[in-house]
Design a protein around this motif. Structure first.
Motif, PDB file in Angstrom:
ATOM      1  N   ILE B 175       0.844  -1.204   0.000  1.00 57.34           N
ATOM      2  CA  ILE B 175       0.000   0.000   0.000  1.00 57.34           C
ATOM      3  C   ILE B 175       0.877   1.251   0.000  1.00 57.34           C
ATOM      4  O   ILE B 175       0.653   2.188  -0.760  1.00 57.34           O
ATOM      5  N   LEU B 176       1.911   1.224   0.840  1.00 61.36           N
ATOM      6  CA  LEU B 176       2.839   2.355   0.905  1.00 61.36           C
ATOM      7  C   LEU B 176       3.460   2.605  -0.470  1.00 61.36           C
ATOM      8  O   LEU B 176       3.557   3.760  -0.915  1.00 61.36           O
ATOM      9  N   ALA B 177       3.841   1.542  -1.144  1.00 62.44           N
ATOM     10  CA  ALA B 177       4.451   1.678  -2.474  1.00 62.44           C
ATOM     11  C   ALA B 177       3.455   2.303  -3.458  1.00 62.44           C
ATOM     12  O   ALA B 177       3.821   3.178  -4.249  1.00 62.44           O
ATOM     13  N   ALA B 178       2.195   1.881  -3.363  1.00 65.69           N
ATOM     14  CA  ALA B 178       1.181   2.407  -4.291  1.00 65.69           C
ATOM     15  C   ALA B 178       0.919   3.891  -4.040  1.00 65.69           C
ATOM     16  O   ALA B 178       0.623   4.654  -4.962  1.00 65.69           O
ATOM     17  N   LEU B 179       1.039   4.309  -2.767  1.00 68.21           N
ATOM     18  CA  LEU B 179       0.760   5.702  -2.411  1.00 68.21           C
ATOM     19  C   LEU B 179       1.919   6.634  -2.741  1.00 68.21           C
ATOM     20  O   LEU B 179       1.762   7.860  -2.727  1.00 68.21           O
ATOM     21  N   THR B 180       3.099   6.058  -2.974  1.00 60.82           N
ATOM     22  CA  THR B 180       4.311   6.870  -3.087  1.00 60.82           C
ATOM     23  C   THR B 180       4.550   7.324  -4.527  1.00 60.82           C
ATOM     24  O   THR B 180       4.555   6.505  -5.442  1.00 60.82           O
ATOM     25  N   HIS B 181       4.716   8.626  -4.682  1.00 57.09           N
ATOM     26  CA  HIS B 181       5.065   9.175  -5.996  1.00 57.09           C
ATOM     27  C   HIS B 181       6.296  10.031  -5.820  1.00 57.09           C
ATOM     28  O   HIS B 181       6.207  11.196  -5.440  1.00 57.09           O
ATOM     29  N   ARG B 182       7.436   9.429  -6.053  1.00 51.22           N
ATOM     30  CA  ARG B 182       8.732  10.084  -5.818  1.00 51.22           C
ATOM     31  C   ARG B 182       8.805  11.475  -6.437  1.00 51.22           C
ATOM     32  O   ARG B 182       9.285  12.418  -5.817  1.00 51.22           O
ATOM     33  N   GLU B 183       8.316  11.574  -7.655  1.00 48.17           N
ATOM     34  CA  GLU B 183       8.449  12.830  -8.385  1.00 48.17           C
ATOM     35  C   GLU B 183       7.674  13.951  -7.676  1.00 48.17           C
ATOM     36  O   GLU B 183       8.178  15.065  -7.516  1.00 48.17           O
ATOM     37  N   VAL B 184       6.442  13.615  -7.260  1.00 46.61           N
ATOM     38  CA  VAL B 184       5.609  14.588  -6.540  1.00 46.61           C
ATOM     39  C   VAL B 184       6.297  14.976  -5.233  1.00 46.61           C
ATOM     40  O   VAL B 184       6.348  16.155  -4.858  1.00 46.61           O
ATOM     41  N   GLU B 185       6.860  13.995  -4.550  1.00 45.71           N
ATOM     42  CA  GLU B 185       7.546  14.293  -3.283  1.00 45.71           C
ATOM     43  C   GLU B 185       8.753  15.195  -3.500  1.00 45.71           C
ATOM     44  O   GLU B 185       8.983  16.132  -2.740  1.00 45.71           O
ATOM     45  N   GLU B 186       9.528  14.900  -4.550  1.00 46.10           N
ATOM     46  CA  GLU B 186      10.715  15.721  -4.801  1.00 46.10           C
ATOM     47  C   GLU B 186      10.324  17.161  -5.131  1.00 46.10           C
ATOM     48  O   GLU B 186      10.993  18.098  -4.701  1.00 46.10           O
ATOM     49  N   ARG B 187       9.214  17.329  -5.842  1.00 50.05           N
ATOM     50  CA  ARG B 187       8.723  18.688  -6.125  1.00 50.05           C
ATOM     51  C   ARG B 187       8.336  19.398  -4.831  1.00 50.05           C
ATOM     52  O   ARG B 187       8.615  20.582  -4.641  1.00 50.05           O
ATOM     53  N   LEU B 188       7.706  18.646  -3.940  1.00 52.51           N
ATOM     54  CA  LEU B 188       7.314  19.209  -2.643  1.00 52.51           C
ATOM     55  C   LEU B 188       8.556  19.668  -1.863  1.00 52.51           C
ATOM     56  O   LEU B 188       8.593  20.781  -1.335  1.00 52.51           O
ATOM     57  N   TYR B 189       9.588  18.811  -1.803  1.00 54.51           N
ATOM     58  CA  TYR B 189      10.788  19.185  -1.036  1.00 54.51           C
ATOM     59  C   TYR B 189      11.443  20.436  -1.614  1.00 54.51           C
ATOM     60  O   TYR B 189      11.917  21.302  -0.879  1.00 54.51           O
ATOM     61  N   LYS B 190      11.449  20.518  -2.932  1.00 53.08           N
ATOM     62  CA  LYS B 190      12.036  21.712  -3.578  1.00 53.08           C
ATOM     63  C   LYS B 190      11.236  22.961  -3.213  1.00 53.08           C
ATOM     64  O   LYS B 190      11.797  24.008  -2.933  1.00 53.08           O
ATOM     65  N   GLN B 225      12.364  13.735   6.263  1.00 49.93           N
ATOM     66  CA  GLN B 225      12.670  12.621   7.176  1.00 49.93           C
ATOM     67  C   GLN B 225      11.540  12.316   8.148  1.00 49.93           C
ATOM     68  O   GLN B 225      11.540  11.284   8.798  1.00 49.93           O
ATOM     69  N   TRP B 226      10.591  13.241   8.281  1.00 53.66           N
ATOM     70  CA  TRP B 226       9.561  12.971   9.283  1.00 53.66           C
ATOM     71  C   TRP B 226       8.147  13.285   8.815  1.00 53.66           C
ATOM     72  O   TRP B 226       7.297  12.390   8.797  1.00 53.66           O
ATOM     73  N   ILE B 227       7.865  14.530   8.415  1.00 54.37           N
ATOM     74  CA  ILE B 227       6.462  14.888   8.115  1.00 54.37           C
ATOM     75  C   ILE B 227       5.885  13.987   7.018  1.00 54.37           C
ATOM     76  O   ILE B 227       4.799  13.423   7.182  1.00 54.37           O
ATOM     77  N   ILE B 228       6.605  13.830   5.912  1.00 48.21           N
ATOM     78  CA  ILE B 228       6.063  13.031   4.803  1.00 48.21           C
ATOM     79  C   ILE B 228       5.997  11.535   5.181  1.00 48.21           C
ATOM     80  O   ILE B 228       4.937  10.913   4.999  1.00 48.21           O
ATOM     81  N   PRO B 229       7.055  10.953   5.756  1.00 50.99           N
ATOM     82  CA  PRO B 229       6.932   9.536   6.157  1.00 50.99           C
ATOM     83  C   PRO B 229       5.786   9.281   7.147  1.00 50.99           C
ATOM     84  O   PRO B 229       5.044   8.321   6.968  1.00 50.99           O
ATOM     85  N   VAL B 230       5.597  10.126   8.153  1.00 49.60           N
ATOM     86  CA  VAL B 230       4.492   9.840   9.094  1.00 49.60           C
ATOM     87  C   VAL B 230       3.127  10.113   8.449  1.00 49.60           C
ATOM     88  O   VAL B 230       2.161   9.438   8.764  1.00 49.60           O
ATOM     89  N   THR B 231       3.071  11.108   7.548  1.00 54.49           N
ATOM     90  CA  THR B 231       1.806  11.330   6.833  1.00 54.49           C
ATOM     91  C   THR B 231       1.449  10.069   6.036  1.00 54.49           C
ATOM     92  O   THR B 231       0.292   9.627   6.035  1.00 54.49           O
ATOM     93  N   LYS B 232       2.448   9.478   5.389  1.00 54.20           N
ATOM     94  CA  LYS B 232       2.188   8.272   4.598  1.00 54.20           C
ATOM     95  C   LYS B 232       1.812   7.099   5.497  1.00 54.20           C
ATOM     96  O   LYS B 232       1.007   6.246   5.109  1.00 54.20           O
ATOM     97  N   GLN B 233       2.359   7.087   6.693  1.00 53.30           N
ATOM     98  CA  GLN B 233       1.960   6.054   7.650  1.00 53.30           C
ATOM     99  C   GLN B 233       0.476   6.209   8.003  1.00 53.30           C
ATOM    100  O   GLN B 233      -0.263   5.227   8.082  1.00 53.30           O
ATOM    101  N   VAL B 234       0.052   7.482   8.188  1.00 54.54           N
ATOM    102  CA  VAL B 234      -1.375   7.746   8.443  1.00 54.54           C
ATOM    103  C   VAL B 234      -2.209   7.283   7.244  1.00 54.54           C
ATOM    104  O   VAL B 234      -3.264   6.666   7.411  1.00 54.54           O
TER     105      VAL B 234
END
Lengths: 249, 249
Positions: B175-190, B225-234
């Motif tokens: 499920i975590l893998a399906a929810l993860t979009h690296r590209e979107v996350e990298e845009r967010l970090y930028k 390291q924290w906000i996005i990983p715990v959000t994905k855990q939620v």
């Protein structure tokens, strides 16, 4: 009294600009929501006033209990607050106790002049979030404006004979003129405009034209037309009430 | 249930970045002040816990009374809060009620990992101001992280058969893998790094080298390291608990 360091005051005033700008931007993400400023438009048993006032009062009741208002740079908006539950701290006395508190004026001006200026008109139903943001802005404005007491005292300490003479004449216009430094004020307005343009900038992902959460000139105008004039009014009132004694520093 | 608009969610999440960054910057103007995070280091009659917790509890008691926690995107940190004094509002039901609340983890991580990272070490005595700023950050982080429920529900609604299959296997990693979009996350970090660099910039009057109130990479790291990983855990927990029903939209 403990001597006042003008550099410390200046640093604090400059840092308070960020607090005020951030707080205004946070409030402006919600619409005007005029309901929260109309007395008893939201009925709360045992409370007479508007919703923002209610949240302010409840917040001040907490802060009073943790002794916020024993600090000479903090001024409550509400009366009849509970006593501190923490033991008193020994603050150095840096200003003369004058009982000046213009929060009635600050509350009115903020709710009925500033809010319609910085918020989009209408009602988005975010009453709690808006009123919570209001409390933060009100506390920041009150602190900034009443800081005039410290500024006035430091100016007195720098030129005690000049100010003693002015105070003894009781001429508010002359005192105001002595306190006014156009050049310093203009530098402040420029800095505030730059801060408002930087911190209020919307940051998108592409090369869209720059958008602002609040137009920077609205924030500069707020300083120019209200914050600085009322701060100087506090400075004048403070000097008139403090008297002409050269207090031991 | 009312359908979720991904664009609205996205807009809210992006706007919440400002709220979090402003709140962190406001807290970081004061020193670490470890006393306020040590249970009963400041003794308050009838209260067992640290000073920040006390102010959080008192604030939540007010907010509960004005029905903050009847909104599905708000989660209290404290138990035994008073009931609302305002009549209930009719919120559209957009997510399944799952009872997920990870504020215990958020409180611990914030007080003992984030604070020592963003604040200058030491004690400046500004306990009230620091704890008040803490409450604002904690509420902003909690809202952002629990927004994962809305994000997960909208993803389910976009691809119900995919997620129904994953949920029925109960495989959190998948499920975590399906929810993860690296590209979107990298845009967010930028975007967060750019916001942190813009809003955290010290604005002086001359051409001094640029200084930051909090180093921008610290804020980006906090997201990464924290906000996005715990959000994905939620998000994962939400999907596992919501079940596989295609709820009527």
């Amino acid at each position: 009294m403990a001597p006042l360091q003008l550099d410390d005051l200046r640093e604090s005033l400059i840092r308070q600009e960020e607090t005020i700008i951030f707080a205004l931007i946070e409030r402006a993400q919600f619409k005007h929501n005029p309901t929260i400023y109309r007395d008893n438009a939201i009925e709360i048993q045992g409370f007479d006033g508007c919703f923002t006032r209610f949240l302010l009062w409840e917040t001040e009741r907490i802060h009073a209990r943790v002794r916020r208002y024993t600090s000479p740079d903090e001024h409550p908006f509400c009366d009849n607050l509970p006593p501190p539950i923490l033991p008193p701290v020994d603050c150095p006395q840096q200003i003369v106790d004058t009982d000046i508190n213009i929060n009635v004026e600050i509350f009115e001006h903020y709710c009925y002049r500033i809010i319609p200026e910085i918020c989009v008109a209408g009602d988005d139903g975010h009453y709690g979030s808006s009123a919570t943001a209001d409390v933060t802005v009100l506390q920041a404005l009150s602190k900034r404006i009443h800081y005039g007491k410290f500024v006035a005292e430091s100016k007195f300490q720098q030129s005690p004979s000049v100010y003693a003479r002015l105070i003894s004449t009781g001429d508010a216009t002359e005192i105001l003129a002595a306190l006014t430094h156009r050049e310093v004020e203009e530098r402040l307005y420029k800095r505030v405009e730059l801060k408002a343009a930087t911190y209020g900038r919307d940051i998108g992902e592409s090369d869209e034209p720059v958008k602002f959460k609040i137009a920077p000139d609205k924030i500069t105008d707020l300083y120019r037309q209200w914050i600085i004039p009322v701060t100087k009014q506090v400075e004048v009132d403070y000097l008139l009430r403090r008297g002409t004694n050269k207090v031991n520093t």
